[in-house]
Scaffold this motif. Sequence first.
Motif, short mmCIF file in Angstrom:
data_model
loop_
_atom_site.label_atom_id
_atom_site.label_comp_id
_atom_site.label_asym_id
_atom_site.label_seq_id
_atom_site.Cartn_x
_atom_site.Cartn_y
_atom_site.Cartn_z
N ALA A 142 0.73 -1.27 -0.12
CA ALA A 142 -0.08 0.00 0.00
C ALA A 142 0.94 1.20 0.13
O ALA A 142 1.64 1.30 0.85
N PRO A 143 0.58 2.03 -0.89
CA PRO A 143 1.35 3.57 -0.76
C PRO A 143 1.24 4.15 0.48
O PRO A 143 0.17 3.89 1.42
N ALA A 144 2.20 5.04 0.70
CA ALA A 144 2.17 5.67 2.22
C ALA A 144 0.73 6.42 2.47
O ALA A 144 0.15 6.20 3.53
N ALA A 145 0.25 7.00 1.32
CA ALA A 145 -1.00 7.92 1.68
C ALA A 145 -2.00 7.03 2.19
O ALA A 145 -2.82 7.37 3.01
N GLN A 146 -2.35 6.08 1.38
CA GLN A 146 -3.23 5.24 1.54
C GLN A 146 -3.23 4.32 2.70
O GLN A 146 -4.33 4.29 3.58
N ALA A 147 -2.11 3.69 3.11
CA ALA A 147 -1.83 3.19 4.41
C ALA A 147 -2.11 4.28 5.77
O ALA A 147 -2.76 3.60 6.73
N GLN A 148 -1.64 5.48 5.37
CA GLN A 148 -2.15 6.39 6.67
C GLN A 148 -3.41 6.62 6.66
O GLN A 148 -4.06 6.72 7.80
N LEU A 149 -4.48 6.63 5.65
CA LEU A 149 -5.84 6.87 5.48
C LEU A 149 -6.21 5.62 6.23
O LEU A 149 -7.34 5.54 7.33
N ALA A 172 -4.98 3.81 8.44
CA ALA A 172 -4.48 3.94 10.12
C ALA A 172 -5.29 4.95 10.85
O ALA A 172 -5.75 4.68 11.88
N GLN A 173 -5.51 6.27 10.02
CA GLN A 173 -6.29 7.08 10.72
C GLN A 173 -7.72 6.68 10.86
O GLN A 173 -8.38 7.17 11.84
N ASP A 174 -8.31 5.78 10.05
CA ASP A 174 -9.63 5.48 10.02
C ASP A 174 -9.73 4.13 10.95
O ASP A 174 -10.81 3.83 11.27
N THR A 175 -8.65 3.65 11.58
CA THR A 175 -8.78 2.76 12.57
C THR A 175 -9.09 1.40 11.99
O THR A 175 -9.98 0.55 12.79
N MET A 176 -9.01 1.37 10.72
CA MET A 176 -9.31 0.05 10.01
C MET A 176 -8.79 -1.13 10.38
O MET A 176 -7.47 -1.47 10.58
N THR A 177 -9.56 -2.39 10.54
CA THR A 177 -9.19 -3.62 11.24
C THR A 177 -8.39 -4.25 10.04
O THR A 177 -8.50 -3.79 8.70
N PRO A 178 -7.60 -5.51 10.33
CA PRO A 178 -6.96 -6.05 9.17
C PRO A 178 -8.08 -6.62 8.06
O PRO A 178 -7.46 -6.54 7.03
N TYR A 179 -8.89 -7.02 8.54
CA TYR A 179 -10.01 -7.34 7.46
C TYR A 179 -10.58 -6.24 6.68
O TYR A 179 -10.55 -6.32 5.49
N ALA A 180 -10.73 -4.83 7.31
CA ALA A 180 -11.05 -3.82 6.55
C ALA A 180 -9.98 -3.15 5.57
O ALA A 180 -10.03 -3.06 4.41
N ARG A 181 -8.74 -3.32 6.02
CA ARG A 181 -7.45 -3.13 5.19
C ARG A 181 -7.61 -4.03 4.11
O ARG A 181 -7.17 -3.57 2.90
N LYS A 182 -7.83 -5.11 4.26
CA LYS A 182 -7.81 -6.28 2.98
C LYS A 182 -8.68 -5.76 2.00
O LYS A 182 -8.36 -5.79 0.68
N ALA A 183 -9.84 -5.35 2.47
CA ALA A 183 -11.18 -5.19 1.54
C ALA A 183 -10.67 -3.72 0.86
O ALA A 183 -11.19 -3.57 -0.29
N PHE A 184 -9.86 -2.84 1.67
CA PHE A 184 -9.38 -1.72 1.01
C PHE A 184 -8.55 -1.80 0.01
O PHE A 184 -8.61 -1.34 -1.11
N TYR A 185 -7.38 -2.68 0.43
CA TYR A 185 -6.21 -2.67 -0.39
C TYR A 185 -6.61 -3.63 -1.68
O TYR A 185 -6.07 -3.40 -2.77
N VAL A 186 -7.17 -4.67 -1.51
CA VAL A 186 -7.67 -5.29 -2.62
C VAL A 186 -8.08 -4.66 -3.51
O VAL A 186 -7.93 -4.86 -4.97
N ASN A 187 -8.75 -3.52 -3.49
CA ASN A 187 -9.29 -2.55 -4.57
C ASN A 187 -8.14 -1.70 -5.04
O ASN A 187 -8.63 -0.69 -6.01
N LYS A 188 -7.00 -1.83 -4.47
CA LYS A 188 -5.95 -0.85 -5.30
C LYS A 188 -6.30 0.53 -5.04
O LYS A 188 -6.37 1.26 -6.02
#
Length: 339
Positions: free
Chosen positions: A50-57, A59-75
């Motif tokens: 994940a690019p730094a900006a997307q990873a920061q978003l 983290a700021q949203d307190t996404m769980t590992p599952y949520a991050r997966k759903a987020f990152y899968v969509n690039k």
Amino acid sequence: MLQPTNKNSSGHLHRFGTLLFLLVWLAVLGVMAANRQNIYDWWRLRNYQAPAAQAQLAAQDTMTPYARKAFYVNKPEIADKPGFATNCPVSGGTHEQTIVLGCYRGNQGGIFLLSVTDPRLSGVEQVTAAHEMLHAAYDRLSGPEQSRIDALLLDYFHHDLHDERIQATLAAYKKTEPNDVVNEMHSIFGTEIPALPPALEQYYQRYFTDRSRVAAFAAQYQSVFTSRQTAITAAESQLASLKSRIEAEEADLQTRQANITAQQTILLEQRNSGNLTAYNAGVPSYNRLVDAYNNQVGLVKSLVGQFNELVAKHNALVFEQGQLRDELDANTNQALIKQ
């Protein structure tokens, strides 16, 4: 010594081996089917960082590992206005009508976020990222689970939703995208409403470790517009009041001017006729009328000055509000905004 071969035993072993192989293969297929989403996710993310900006978003949203997966899968992509308009055309029905500006392409087809750099609009990217992630998460729900969550969302909508802005937003979706209203509820409620019924709060824990952080971003962003709209409304009310007072004072000045003119005519007639006693007796009263008139002229000038200052303040607020809205309009030329 050689022993005779038992053909029946050999055939049984062969059939047993074939059956065992089929059972194992069916079990593998079953496991793969049950974990189809996980396998797909692994494949999509196997070389993804994940690019730094997307990873920061995230983290700021307190996404769980599952949520991050759903987020990152969509690039997720953060795009400038031209890029965002290309990926999220308004005519395509993906333009958000709530306080976020992003879009999600169905079936894990991608998430696109508008780049918002104006510090006054801090919070919009965070809310957008969470909102679109929840669209992707909704897509991943099984049929029965989606039905259960839909029922919870609709129950809250019909019985406990009192936010007029969100009600208006959902009413607009009912007209433009009637088949996606509950899907939008799923994203809007999860990101913009601070307190939800326990069942929904428990559900959203699947995606956020501290959902209040996301709701705070939403409130922070929304306050940028509500505070200015409140100030604009207050200024308009004050302008209306000042205008009425100025008009009343000016009408009174006309009456005073008429009285002064009439009194002046009488005094001049008295002086010209030689009735100086009456003339001298009337001068103090006349002067008081003139002084009162001049004082009122000064008051009117002051009120007009206040009115003009308030007009300038009101227009500046309207301009700023329009400028902020243009910042979030992917179809507005950024070069024109800065001029």
